[in-house]
Design an enzyme around this catalytic site. Structure first.
Site, PDB file in Angstrom:
ATOM      1  N   CYS A  29      39.502  24.910  30.509  1.00  0.00           N
ATOM      2  CA  CYS A  29      39.528  23.785  31.453  1.00  0.00           C
ATOM      3  C   CYS A  29      40.897  23.102  31.457  1.00  0.00           C
ATOM      4  O   CYS A  29      41.335  22.565  30.447  1.00  0.00           O
ATOM      5  CB  CYS A  29      38.379  22.846  31.084  1.00  0.00           C
ATOM      6  SG  CYS A  29      38.615  21.128  31.454  1.00  0.00           S
ATOM      7  N   CYS A  32      41.105  19.382  30.649  1.00  0.00           N
ATOM      8  CA  CYS A  32      40.821  19.136  29.222  1.00  0.00           C
ATOM      9  C   CYS A  32      42.099  19.262  28.402  1.00  0.00           C
ATOM     10  O   CYS A  32      42.286  18.558  27.413  1.00  0.00           O
ATOM     11  CB  CYS A  32      39.800  20.145  28.683  1.00  0.00           C
ATOM     12  SG  CYS A  32      38.214  20.075  29.522  1.00  0.00           S
TER      13      CYS A  32
END
Lengths: 106, 357
Positions: A29, A32
Site C-alpha cells: 500500500c 501506508c
C-alpha cells in the site's frame, strides 16, 4: 513501536493501561509507506509519555482487522481502556494525529 | 530568501526538483497532502519509458524522490496552505519594466525576481520563483453516504484495499483508464466486479478496455449512475442504488449529472432505480486540479486548471511557473508530467538568471 499480531493484540492493546495508536498497514500500500515513517516519528516524540504505538500488518493478521472493521489502509485506530475511541482512514497530517493524541493523554 | 519553491511531489514536482537542484538553485519542495501524488495509488506503470518490465507507481515515486534528494533538493513533508503572489514585499533595489522576454507584462511590483510568499504549516517562506506542480486528485461521487462509509467499503485506493474484498462483490464507477485498471486489479480478489458507467461507450484506451472486457469476473452496467450507497446503518457497505443515467439515453427534464445531489438521486429513484447488493465501492470518475489555494493569485481556467502562457510554463504571474496535471487536462501521464516539470524548472532557472541582469 510495537509489532502487533492477532495473538498479542489482547495483551498489548486491549489490556493496556495506556492508550494505544494502532497503524493498520500492508507492504503493497503506497499511502501506508508515507504514513509508516510519520508514526515512527510520533512514537519517538511521545517516548516517555502515557501512550503506546503499534503497527499491524493486515496481510499477516486478519482476525483483529476484521473485528474492528478495517476495510481500507492505512487505517489508524486509537484505543483507550480496550475500546476504539477514534479512527482515521488514509493519509493523515502528523499535526492532526498529534492533536488527537494530546487530547487523549491530557 | 529562497530561489525556488516547488509545490507538489508527483512526477512534475520531483522532476522540477531534479533539474532545479542540478542548476544549483537549492530548491525547497513541499510534498503536500498526497506525497508522491496519484502514482502512489496505482498498480503497475507499464508505459513509463526506461522500465521495460513495468514498475509499481509507489516504487517509481520513491526513485524520483531519491534522485531529487541526491542533487540537494530539500524535500519537506509540509502542506502549503496559502500563497501570496500579487504583492511581493519591497526589495532594496527594484528594477522596473520587462521580464525575461520583451513580450511579457511588467514584473508585478517591479521587484528583482519574486518576493513571493508561501505558507506551510503557519511558517512563511519568501522565494524568488515558484513552480506549481500540485497535480490533480480523484473525484468522489459526492454522495452523503459515500462520505459516511469511507473506509468501510468505500475506497479511494483499489490497490490498497482490494485485499479486503476477497470473494466479495464490488462496484467500480467510471469508464476511463483508471476504472478499467481498478476493475481488472480488483478481480484478483473479488468474485464479481460491476463496472457502472453513465454512457454506453468507454473512454478508456483500447488495451485497457480489452483487458477488462475479456475478464469473466467483470460485468458492465451501461447508461447508469450510482445515486446512493447503502449500509450506513450497519457500518459497512451493503449495496448501491442505481439509476438510469440522465445523459444517455436522454430523458426529458433530466438533471445535469453535476447536480446529482442526494436529493436529486432521491427524486430520480422512483420506479426506474434499483438496488445492487455489493460490499465495496470504488469511484474512478475523473480528476480535479488541486489549485484552490491559487485562486485569485494566478489565472485559472473555468475548471480550475492553471493557465500558462503559450509556449512556456509561466503562469499569468511572472516568476510563477506550473507543470504537470494541474495544468494538463489532456494527456495526464506520468511521463508528460515529468516533461512539463522539467520545462518549468528550465523556465524558472532562465527567468531567475535574466533577473540577475
Amino acid at each position: 513501536m510495537l509489532t502487533l499480531t492477532d495473538q498479542n493484540f489482547q495483551t498489548e492493546v486491549l489490556n493496556s493501561k495506556k492508550p494505544v495508536l494502532v497503524d493498520f498497514w500492508a507492504p503493497w500500500c503506497g499511502p501506508c509507506k508515507i504514513m509508516g515513517p510519520v508514526v515512527e516519528e510520533l512514537a519517538k516524540e511521545y517516548a516517555g509519555k502515557p501512550v503506546k504505538f503499534g503497527k499491524m500488518n493486515v496481510d499477516e493478521n486478519s482476525a483483529i482487522p476484521s473485528k474492528f472493521g478495517v476495510m481500507s489502509i492505512p487505517t489508524f485506530i486509537l484505543f483507550k481502556d480496550g475500546k476504539p475511541v477514534e479512527q482515521f482512514v488514509g493519509v493523515q497530517k502528523k499535526e492532526y494525529l498529534q492533536k488527537k493524541l494530546d487530547a487523549l493523554i491530557k | 530568501m529562497e530561489n525556488l519553491i516547488i509545490i507538489g511531489s508527483g512526477p512534475a514536482g520531483y522532476t522540477a526538483a531534479i533539474y532545479a537542484a542540478r542548476a544549483n538553485l537549492a530548491p525547497i519542495l513541499f510534498e503536500g497532502t498526497e506525497p508522491g501524488g496519484q502514482l502512489m495509488t496505482t498498480t503497475d506503470v507499464e508505459n513509463y519509458p526506461g522500465f521495460p518490465k513495468g514498475i509499481t507507481g509507489p516504487e517509481l515515486m520513491v526513485i524520483f524522490k531519491e534522485q531529487a534528494e541526491r542533487f540537494g533538493a530539500r524535500i519537506m513533508g509540509e502542506i502549503v496552505t496559502k500563497v501570496e503572489f500579487g504583492n511581493p514585499s519591497p526589495q532594496p533595489s527594484p528594477i522596473k519594466g520587462e521580464g525575461a522576454n520583451g513580450n511579457s507584462p511588467p514584473l508585478v511590483g517591479g521587484v528583482r525576481g519574486g518576493g513571493f510568499k508561501v505558507w506551510a504549516n503557519e511558517k512563511m517562506y519568501e522565494t524568488r520563483a515558484v513552480i506549481i506542480a500540485t497535480g490533480a486528485s480523484a473525484k468522489r461521487l459526492g454522495l452523503e453516504n459515500e462520505k459516511k462509509l469511507y473506509g468501510k467499503g468505500v475506497s479511494a485506493c483499489a490497490t490498497c484495499d482490494g485485499f479486503f474484498f476477497k470473494d466479495k462483490t464490488v462496484v467500480v464507477v467510471g469508464g476511463g483508464d483508471t476504472a478499467m485498471e481498478e476493475s481488472t486489479f480488483l478481480t484478483k480478489f473479488a468474485k464479481k466486479v460491476y463496472v457502472v458507467h453513465r454512457r454506453d461507450v468507454l473512454k478508456a484506451s483500447k488495451i485497457m478496455q480489452e483487458r477488462a472486457m475479456k475478464n469473466p469476473k467483470i460485468e458492465f452496467i451501461w447508461n447508469t449512475e450510482v445515486v446512493d450507497v447503502l449500509g450506513a446503518d450497519v457500518g459497512h457497505v451493503t449495496g448501491v442504488v442505481l439509476s438510469p443515467s440522465p445523459q444517455s439515453p436522454p430523458i426529458k427534464g433530466g438533471e445535469d449529472l453535476k447536480n446529482s445531489s442526494p436529493l436529486v438521486g432521491e427524486a430520480r429513484r422512483g420506479g426506474t432505480s434499483r438496488t445492487l447488493p455489493c460490499d465495496g465501492l470504488f469511484a474512478a470518475i475523473g480528476h480535479e486540479p488541486n489549485t484552490k489555494i491559487f485562486s485569485g493569485q494566478i489565472e485559472l481556467d473555468q475548471k480550475g486548471y492553471v493557465v500558462t502562457r503559450p509556449g512556456t510554463t509561466m503562469t499569468s504571474v511572472e516568476g510563477v511557473f506550473a507543470g504537470g496535471d494541474c495544468v494538463d487536462f489532456k494527456y495526464r501521464q506520468a511521463v508528460t508530467a515529468a516533461g512539463t516539470g522539467c520545462e518549468a524548472a528550465i523556465d524558472a532557472e532562465r527567468w531567475l538568471e535574466a533577473q540577475e541582469g
